[in-house]
Design an enzyme around this catalytic site. Structure first.
Site, mmCIF file in Angstrom:
data_model
loop_
_atom_site.group_PDB
_atom_site.id
_atom_site.type_symbol
_atom_site.label_atom_id
_atom_site.label_comp_id
_atom_site.label_asym_id
_atom_site.label_seq_id
_atom_site.Cartn_x
_atom_site.Cartn_y
_atom_site.Cartn_z
ATOM 1 N N LYS A 1 -19.081 -37.693 -4.382
ATOM 2 C CA LYS A 1 -17.622 -37.276 -4.414
ATOM 3 C C LYS A 1 -16.765 -37.864 -5.412
ATOM 4 O O LYS A 1 -16.011 -37.349 -6.210
ATOM 5 C CB LYS A 1 -17.079 -37.272 -2.863
ATOM 6 C CG LYS A 1 -17.570 -36.562 -1.938
ATOM 7 C CD LYS A 1 -17.660 -34.925 -2.116
ATOM 8 C CE LYS A 1 -18.438 -34.037 -0.988
ATOM 9 N NZ LYS A 1 -18.729 -32.885 -1.468
ATOM 10 N N TYR B 1 -23.526 -40.627 -0.699
ATOM 11 C CA TYR B 1 -22.806 -39.348 -0.376
ATOM 12 C C TYR B 1 -21.465 -39.265 -1.196
ATOM 13 O O TYR B 1 -20.774 -38.681 -1.866
ATOM 14 C CB TYR B 1 -22.918 -38.915 1.029
ATOM 15 C CG TYR B 1 -21.744 -37.870 1.511
ATOM 16 C CD1 TYR B 1 -22.019 -36.554 0.814
ATOM 17 C CD2 TYR B 1 -20.703 -38.108 1.961
ATOM 18 C CE1 TYR B 1 -20.881 -35.561 1.156
ATOM 19 C CE2 TYR B 1 -19.709 -37.211 2.418
ATOM 20 C CZ TYR B 1 -19.836 -35.676 1.808
ATOM 21 O OH TYR B 1 -18.944 -34.901 2.246
ATOM 22 N N SER C 1 -13.681 -35.529 -0.308
ATOM 23 C CA SER C 1 -13.697 -35.931 1.106
ATOM 24 C C SER C 1 -12.815 -37.029 1.302
ATOM 25 O O SER C 1 -12.575 -38.014 0.383
ATOM 26 C CB SER C 1 -15.060 -36.117 1.315
ATOM 27 O OG SER C 1 -15.195 -36.912 2.636
HETATM 28 P P1 NAD Z 1 -22.678 -27.169 4.902
HETATM 29 O O1 NAD Z 1 -24.177 -27.926 4.912
HETATM 30 O O2 NAD Z 1 -22.587 -26.225 6.007
HETATM 31 O O3 NAD Z 1 -22.302 -26.271 3.741
HETATM 32 C C1 NAD Z 1 -22.741 -26.515 2.331
HETATM 33 C C2 NAD Z 1 -23.642 -25.239 1.840
HETATM 34 O O4 NAD Z 1 -23.969 -25.673 0.555
HETATM 35 C C3 NAD Z 1 -24.690 -24.924 2.633
HETATM 36 O O5 NAD Z 1 -24.838 -23.427 3.008
HETATM 37 C C4 NAD Z 1 -26.189 -25.247 1.710
HETATM 38 O O6 NAD Z 1 -27.221 -24.308 1.961
HETATM 39 C C5 NAD Z 1 -25.364 -25.079 0.442
HETATM 40 N N1 NAD Z 1 -25.809 -25.834 -0.691
HETATM 41 C C6 NAD Z 1 -26.292 -27.157 -0.673
HETATM 42 N N2 NAD Z 1 -26.761 -27.474 -2.026
HETATM 43 C C7 NAD Z 1 -26.996 -26.443 -2.770
HETATM 44 C C8 NAD Z 1 -27.425 -25.862 -4.001
HETATM 45 N N3 NAD Z 1 -27.814 -27.042 -4.860
HETATM 46 N N4 NAD Z 1 -27.254 -24.933 -4.429
HETATM 47 C C9 NAD Z 1 -26.606 -23.784 -3.866
HETATM 48 N N5 NAD Z 1 -26.067 -24.062 -2.399
HETATM 49 C C10 NAD Z 1 -26.368 -25.137 -2.187
HETATM 50 O O7 NAD Z 1 -21.604 -28.243 4.848
HETATM 51 P P2 NAD Z 1 -19.942 -28.085 5.210
HETATM 52 O O8 NAD Z 1 -19.593 -28.776 5.988
HETATM 53 O O9 NAD Z 1 -19.529 -26.776 5.128
HETATM 54 O O10 NAD Z 1 -19.014 -28.753 3.991
HETATM 55 C C11 NAD Z 1 -19.049 -28.263 2.759
HETATM 56 C C12 NAD Z 1 -18.472 -28.991 1.722
HETATM 57 O O11 NAD Z 1 -17.410 -29.903 1.917
HETATM 58 C C13 NAD Z 1 -19.544 -30.228 1.268
HETATM 59 O O12 NAD Z 1 -19.350 -30.325 -0.297
HETATM 60 C C14 NAD Z 1 -19.135 -31.393 1.928
HETATM 61 O O13 NAD Z 1 -19.285 -32.572 1.300
HETATM 62 C C15 NAD Z 1 -17.622 -31.260 2.113
HETATM 63 N N6 NAD Z 1 -16.801 -31.968 3.099
HETATM 64 C C16 NAD Z 1 -17.404 -31.912 4.307
HETATM 65 C C17 NAD Z 1 -17.017 -32.388 5.426
HETATM 66 C C18 NAD Z 1 -17.196 -32.308 6.902
HETATM 67 O O14 NAD Z 1 -17.259 -32.961 7.795
HETATM 68 N N7 NAD Z 1 -18.002 -31.232 7.202
HETATM 69 C C19 NAD Z 1 -16.039 -33.193 5.310
HETATM 70 C C20 NAD Z 1 -15.354 -33.503 3.874
HETATM 71 C C21 NAD Z 1 -16.093 -32.729 2.829
HETATM 72 N N1 UFG Z 2 -19.695 -40.726 16.371
HETATM 73 C C1 UFG Z 2 -20.333 -41.158 17.607
HETATM 74 N N2 UFG Z 2 -21.558 -40.571 17.900
HETATM 75 C C2 UFG Z 2 -22.048 -39.530 17.121
HETATM 76 C C3 UFG Z 2 -21.425 -39.008 16.046
HETATM 77 C C4 UFG Z 2 -20.305 -39.844 15.598
HETATM 78 O O1 UFG Z 2 -19.656 -42.027 18.376
HETATM 79 O O2 UFG Z 2 -23.249 -39.230 17.723
HETATM 80 C C5 UFG Z 2 -18.406 -41.370 15.940
HETATM 81 C C6 UFG Z 2 -18.609 -42.167 14.457
HETATM 82 O O3 UFG Z 2 -19.046 -43.410 14.699
HETATM 83 C C7 UFG Z 2 -17.068 -41.951 14.012
HETATM 84 C C8 UFG Z 2 -16.563 -40.829 14.598
HETATM 85 O O4 UFG Z 2 -17.480 -40.420 15.834
HETATM 86 O O5 UFG Z 2 -16.483 -43.219 14.787
HETATM 87 C C9 UFG Z 2 -16.562 -39.659 13.453
HETATM 88 O O6 UFG Z 2 -17.913 -39.399 13.069
HETATM 89 P P1 UFG Z 2 -18.428 -37.983 12.414
HETATM 90 O O7 UFG Z 2 -19.702 -38.385 11.919
HETATM 91 O O8 UFG Z 2 -17.963 -36.972 13.310
HETATM 92 O O9 UFG Z 2 -17.428 -38.082 10.904
HETATM 93 P P2 UFG Z 2 -17.130 -39.083 9.848
HETATM 94 O O10 UFG Z 2 -15.994 -39.540 9.884
HETATM 95 O O11 UFG Z 2 -18.258 -40.490 10.025
HETATM 96 O O12 UFG Z 2 -17.700 -38.289 8.495
HETATM 97 C C10 UFG Z 2 -17.115 -37.140 8.331
HETATM 98 C C11 UFG Z 2 -18.144 -36.439 7.528
HETATM 99 C C12 UFG Z 2 -18.227 -36.754 6.220
HETATM 100 C C13 UFG Z 2 -16.643 -36.837 5.605
HETATM 101 C C14 UFG Z 2 -15.708 -37.455 6.571
HETATM 102 C C15 UFG Z 2 -14.452 -37.426 6.146
HETATM 103 O O13 UFG Z 2 -19.680 -36.570 8.102
HETATM 104 O O14 UFG Z 2 -18.899 -36.039 5.243
HETATM 105 O O15 UFG Z 2 -15.970 -37.080 7.749
HETATM 106 O O16 UFG Z 2 -13.483 -38.185 6.895
HETATM 107 F F1 UFG Z 2 -16.557 -37.150 4.388
#
Ligand code: NAD
Ligand code: UFG
Length: 345
Positions: A157, A153, A129
């Site tokens: 990573k 979290y 991430s």
């Molecule tokens: P998500 O929660 O929708 O998907 C994660 C999935 O993993 C879920 O379906 C959950 O049920 C499953 N899971 C969790 N723990 C498990 C375990 N122990 N065994 C089996 N399954 C398990 O999240 P997402 O947004 O699709 O994110 C996927 C990955 O990408 C995550 O590792 C997250 O950290 C990473 N990531 C997400 C974002 C974001 O903003 N969404 C940004 C950067 C990185």
């Molecule tokens: N924000 C608001 N109101 C809300 C939610 C978010 O103002 O209700 C703002 C936050 O303060 C931030 C921006 O919107 O300035 C983006 O926030 P997000 O929570 O959507 O995303 P983040 O950048 O905080 O983090 C996300 C994922 C992390 C990941 C990261 C990678 O949650 O898991 O992007 O850049 F690691």
């Protein structure tokens, strides 16, 4: 015979989009998920969208920490590579429950790597991430920028990235790609797949979407006093379908003999503020999003966007979509599924 790819966390938001791209690309996809934060309905829809390739998807409800169950799966089938998404991802929750995050994300990953090694499957794409860049002093972040974690979290990573590097150092037959991606938003253009978080959404766009469909009265904007163009935080939003294509590109790269353990940013290289994103969503949806201004959210960076030059050069991948398409597709999903996958229950 088509390649068989194991996708951990494949029922989740990003995972389900990647599974669809894999099927459409002629791969076989085997999903492992404990459904803690997802619905099996997403996978049913993936099958439908993949049409004649739908039968190439199989699902196993397994927790990654359940080593015997994982062993059994690897013994029954040979995987060409693993794409690893499974993990917990809510930043605030990780601060309150650090042990739960370390247990799930670290033990889950170590168990997976042990079972992969035991079965000679040594190709991995890991979902890291952009959170590993912390509050960057210089943007855009490149893969060489300093890393730091601002919460448990993010630390999971960073730790997993280090574990992967150590693993490759110990045995160079491992091929590992660490994808540091920025803020995935949007949905599959069909409107049948999308993000459906449990409880109150932590992230910006799922919250905005719930305001638009009338589930919440207003968006709280965290921080209006940042040193940015309009005072709100700036992020690198990337369409989830572009991200899925980036994963396929990374998967292809694993066959390149020069790959060891490599890190790539996936983003658009452009910074968009919270208010700009809200305005784009209002335009796409025709809905007014009422705003409540609030103080900064602890742990948030001011400006976070990445350089994507390395991915463009070495993975031959570049994001195609802008914020208009992200908001259009997010709204298409939201309007068709105001209560997420439960709407069809
Ligand atoms: P998500 O929660 O929708 O998907 C994660 C999935 O993993 C879920 O379906 C959950 O049920 C499953 N899971 C969790 N723990 C498990 C375990 N122990 N065994 C089996 N399954 C398990 O999240 P997402 O947004 O699709 O994110 C996927 C990955 O990408 C995550 O590792 C997250 O950290 C990473 N990531 C997400 C974002 C974001 O903003 N969404 C940004 C950067 C990185
Ligand atoms: N924000 C608001 N109101 C809300 C939610 C978010 O103002 O209700 C703002 C936050 O303060 C931030 C921006 O919107 O300035 C983006 O926030 P997000 O929570 O959507 O995303 P983040 O950048 O905080 O983090 C996300 C994922 C992390 C990941 C990261 C990678 O949650 O898991 O992007 O850049 F690691």
């Amino acid at each position: 015979m088509s390649s068989s790819i194991l996708v951990t966390g494949g029922a989740g938001y990003i995972g389900s989009h990647i599974v669809l791209q894999l099927l459409l690309g002629g791969y076989k996809a085997v999903v492992v998920d404990n459904l803690d934060n997802s619905s099996e309905i997403a996978l049913k829809r993936v099958k439908d969208l993949a049409a004649e390739n739908g039968p190439n998807l199989t699902f196993n409800k397994i927790d990654l920490r359940d080593k015997p169950a994982l062993e059994k799966l690897f013994a029954s089938e040979k995987f060409d590579a693993v794409i690893h998404f499974a993990g917990l991802k809510a930043v605030g929750e990780s601060v309150e429950k650090p042990l739960m995050y370390y247990n799930n994300n670290l033990i889950g990953t170590i168990t997976l790597l042990e079972v992969m090694a035991a079965h000679g499957c040594k190709k991995l794409v890991f979902s890291s991430s952009a959170t590993v860049y912390g509050w960057p002093k210089v943007v855009p972040c490149t893969e060489e920028s300093p890393v730091s974690a601002m919460n448990p979290y993010g630390r999971t990573k960073l730790f997993i990235e280090e574990i992967c590097r150590d693993l490759h150092l110990s045995d160079s037959s491992w091929k590992i790609i660490l994808l540091r991606y920025f803020n995935p938003v949007g949905s599959h253009p069909s409107g049948y797949l999308g993000e459906d978080p449990r409880g109150i959404p932590n992230n910006l766009m799922p919250f905005v979407q719930q305001v638009a469909v009338g589930r919440r009265p207003a968006l709280t904007v965290f921080g209006t006093d940042y040193g940015t163009k309009d005072g709100t935080g700036v992020r690198d939003f990337i369409h989830v379908v572009d991200l899925a294509d980036g994963y396929i590109a990374a998967l292809n790269k694993l066959s390149d003999p020069s790959v060891g353990c490599e890190v790539y940013n996936l983003g658009t290289g452009k910074g968009t503020s919270v208010l700009e994103m809200v305005a784009a969503f209002e335009k796409a949806s025709g809905k007014k999003i009422p705003l409540v201004k609030a103080s900064r959210r602890p742990g948030d960076a001011e400006i976070l966007y990445g350089s994507t030059e390395k991915a463009e050069r070495e993975l031959n991948w570049k994001a195609k979509y802008g914020i208009e398409e992200m908001c259009r597709d997010q709204w298409n999903w939201a309007s068709k599924n105001p209560y997420g996958y439960d709407s069809t229950n």
